[in-house]
Design an enzyme around this catalytic site. Sequence first.
Site, PDB file in Angstrom:
ATOM      1  N   THR A  56       0.853  -1.186   0.000  1.00 44.66           N
ATOM      2  CA  THR A  56       0.000   0.000   0.000  1.00 44.66           C
ATOM      3  C   THR A  56       0.887   1.234   0.000  1.00 44.66           C
ATOM      4  OG1 THR A  56      -0.104   0.242   2.408  1.00 44.66           O
ATOM      5  CG2 THR A  56      -1.675  -1.296   1.400  1.00 44.66           C
ATOM      6  N   CYS A  57       0.271   2.413   0.035  1.00 44.57           N
ATOM      7  CA  CYS A  57       1.059   3.640   0.099  1.00 44.57           C
ATOM      8  C   CYS A  57       1.814   3.741   1.418  1.00 44.57           C
ATOM      9  CB  CYS A  57       0.172   4.866  -0.100  1.00 44.57           C
ATOM     10  SG  CYS A  57      -1.165   5.004   1.112  1.00 44.57           S
ATOM     11  N   ASP A  58       1.331   3.070   2.460  1.00 44.13           N
ATOM     12  CA  ASP A  58       1.971   3.113   3.778  1.00 44.13           C
ATOM     13  C   ASP A  58       3.094   2.108   3.925  1.00 44.13           C
ATOM     14  OD1 ASP A  58       0.399   5.120   4.690  1.00 44.13           O
ATOM     15  OD2 ASP A  58      -0.860   3.903   5.981  1.00 44.13           O
ATOM     16  N   ARG A  59       2.965   0.939   3.253  1.00 44.49           N
ATOM     17  CA  ARG A  59       3.908  -0.133   3.538  1.00 44.49           C
ATOM     18  C   ARG A  59       4.003  -1.130   2.396  1.00 44.49           C
ATOM     19  NH1 ARG A  59       3.107  -1.159   8.259  1.00 44.49           N
ATOM     20  NH2 ARG A  59       1.485   0.388   8.608  1.00 44.49           N
ATOM     21  N   SER A 116      -1.090   2.801  10.640  1.00 44.01           N
ATOM     22  CA  SER A 116      -1.249   3.594   9.417  1.00 44.01           C
ATOM     23  C   SER A 116      -0.778   5.026   9.640  1.00 44.01           C
ATOM     24  CB  SER A 116      -2.717   3.602   8.976  1.00 44.01           C
ATOM     25  OG  SER A 116      -3.189   2.286   8.789  1.00 44.01           O
ATOM     26  N   GLU A 121      -7.823   4.546   9.525  1.00 46.62           N
ATOM     27  CA  GLU A 121      -8.288   4.493   8.139  1.00 46.62           C
ATOM     28  C   GLU A 121      -9.168   3.262   7.941  1.00 46.62           C
ATOM     29  OE1 GLU A 121      -5.146   6.389   5.068  1.00 46.62           O
ATOM     30  OE2 GLU A 121      -4.405   4.676   6.183  1.00 46.62           O
ATOM     31  N   PRO A 122     -10.395   3.431   7.470  1.00 49.22           N
ATOM     32  CA  PRO A 122     -11.315   2.298   7.395  1.00 49.22           C
ATOM     33  C   PRO A 122     -10.965   1.276   6.323  1.00 49.22           C
ATOM     34  CG  PRO A 122     -12.309   4.255   6.427  1.00 49.22           C
ATOM     35  CD  PRO A 122     -11.036   4.710   7.077  1.00 49.22           C
ATOM     36  N   GLY A 196     -14.654  25.287 -11.216  1.00 47.69           N
ATOM     37  CA  GLY A 196     -13.195  25.387 -11.167  1.00 47.69           C
ATOM     38  C   GLY A 196     -12.568  24.023 -11.371  1.00 47.69           C
ATOM     39  N   GLY A 201     -10.420  20.093  -5.827  1.00 50.27           N
ATOM     40  CA  GLY A 201     -11.830  19.944  -6.159  1.00 50.27           C
ATOM     41  C   GLY A 201     -12.132  18.563  -6.717  1.00 50.27           C
TER      42      GLY A 201
END
Length: 423
Positions: A56-59, A116, A121-122, A196, A201
Amino acid sequence: MTDASSPHKQPVVVGFSHRSSPASLREKLFVADDEMTGFLADLRASGATQVVIMSTCDRIEAQAMATDTGAFAETFLRVLGARRGLSPSEIGKHAVFLSGPEALRHVFAVAASLESQVVGEPQVLGQVKEAHRRARDAGLIGPELDTVLQAAYVAAKRVRNETAIGERPVTLASAAVQVARDVHGNLAASTTLLIGAGDMGELLLEHLRAAGIKRLLVAGPNPARAAELARMIKGHLATFEPLAATLAEADIVVTAAGTGRFLIGRPDAAEALRLRRRRSILFLDLGVPADIDPTVEKLDGVFRYDMDDLERVALSGRVSREEAATEAWAIVDAELQAFARDRAVRSAGPAITALRRHFEEHRARVLVEAGGDAARATELLINRLLHDPSETLRRLAGDADPERRREIERLIAELFGLQENQR
C-alpha cells in the site's frame, strides 16, 4: 507472551513502512496488483510456505510464518530487490524485522489501522483481507498463518466497534464529506456542482462520489475547460450563466478556481435559495484565494466552509483518533493475550492425549494380569502408574538445585490437586 505458532513455525514480519523508510523507496518497491501473482509465485519458488504481502502507500511488507525467521527475511529482501534491480544490502538498511510476539502484535495492529499514517483508516482491514485472499489463491496460506489473521480480524472489529477511532474525519476531503452528511444526511439523493478545475476539487468529488453522491454537475467561466472536466469525471456540463439558476440545482457547491475574485456573491446565493424554496445549500470553498463571498454565510439556509474551516474539522478528528488509539491498543493487547491462552490450551492437547493413551495401555495389561480380581487390578495399576514418577522424585531428592525440586513438587501438587486434598 507465548508465541502464536506451532513448535516449528514462528510469526515474522519484514518490510518497509512510513515509519522506517522514505516514500521514494516505498514507491520504488511497491508491488502493483498486476505484479502480485508473479511476486507471490517467486516467493513460493524460493521456499516461502505461509506469507501475505501488504503493498500500500503506507507499507510494503511480508507477514509470515517461518521455521527460520532470519532466512525468510533474507529471502523476501532478495526476491523483492531482484524485481527492482536492487540488492538486499541496499534495501535492507531501511527494512524492519520483527519476530515472535512483536511480529504478532504488529499484524494485529496493522489490521486495526493502528500502524497507518492516518490512524483509523477504514480501508486498511479490507486491504489486509485482500492480501489474505491473494496469498490463499497462490497456495501460501497454512493453518498457522490463517489462525493468526482470523484473530487479527476479531481484534480489528472490536477496535472499530468499541472505540471512536473511525468516527471523526482526519483529512480535508473526509472532513468535507462529514460536513456534507451533517447538512444533508444521506447523500445519495444530493446533487454536487463543481466550479473550477483545481486538483483539490477533483479529489473532493471522488470522496463525495464514494460517499454516495450520484449526480455531478460541472460549470465554469471557461466553457471548454468545464466541458473537458465534466467528461473526465463523468459528470454533466451545466451553464455558468445565469449562475443563480445553476446554483439552485445543487445541494453541495464545490469551488476550486482561486482566480482572485469572488465567483459566487451574496445576490446569486440569495436567488438560488429563493429558487430552491429555501432548501439548504452547502458551499465548500477550496479556492486560494477564496471563490465565494464570505457574507453568504449570513443567509438562512447557507452553510459555507473554506479551507481553514475544513482544517479545523480535520484537526479535531485527529485529536479524537489519537485519544481513541490508546483504547484501541488496550483492546489489541487483550486480544493478543486471549489468543496466546487459546494457543497454549491447544498446544497441550497432544500431551494430554499421550498421557491418556499411556494410562489406557497400563489399564488393559493389569486387567489381564489380575484375572478379574478388581482389588488386585487397582493395586497393580496404581503401582505401575506411580513407578516412574516416584523414581524421578527420589532422584530429585538429592538434586543439588533445591529450587528446581520444589518447582516440580509444586507442579505435581497442582496437576493432581494434592494441596486441596490435604486440607
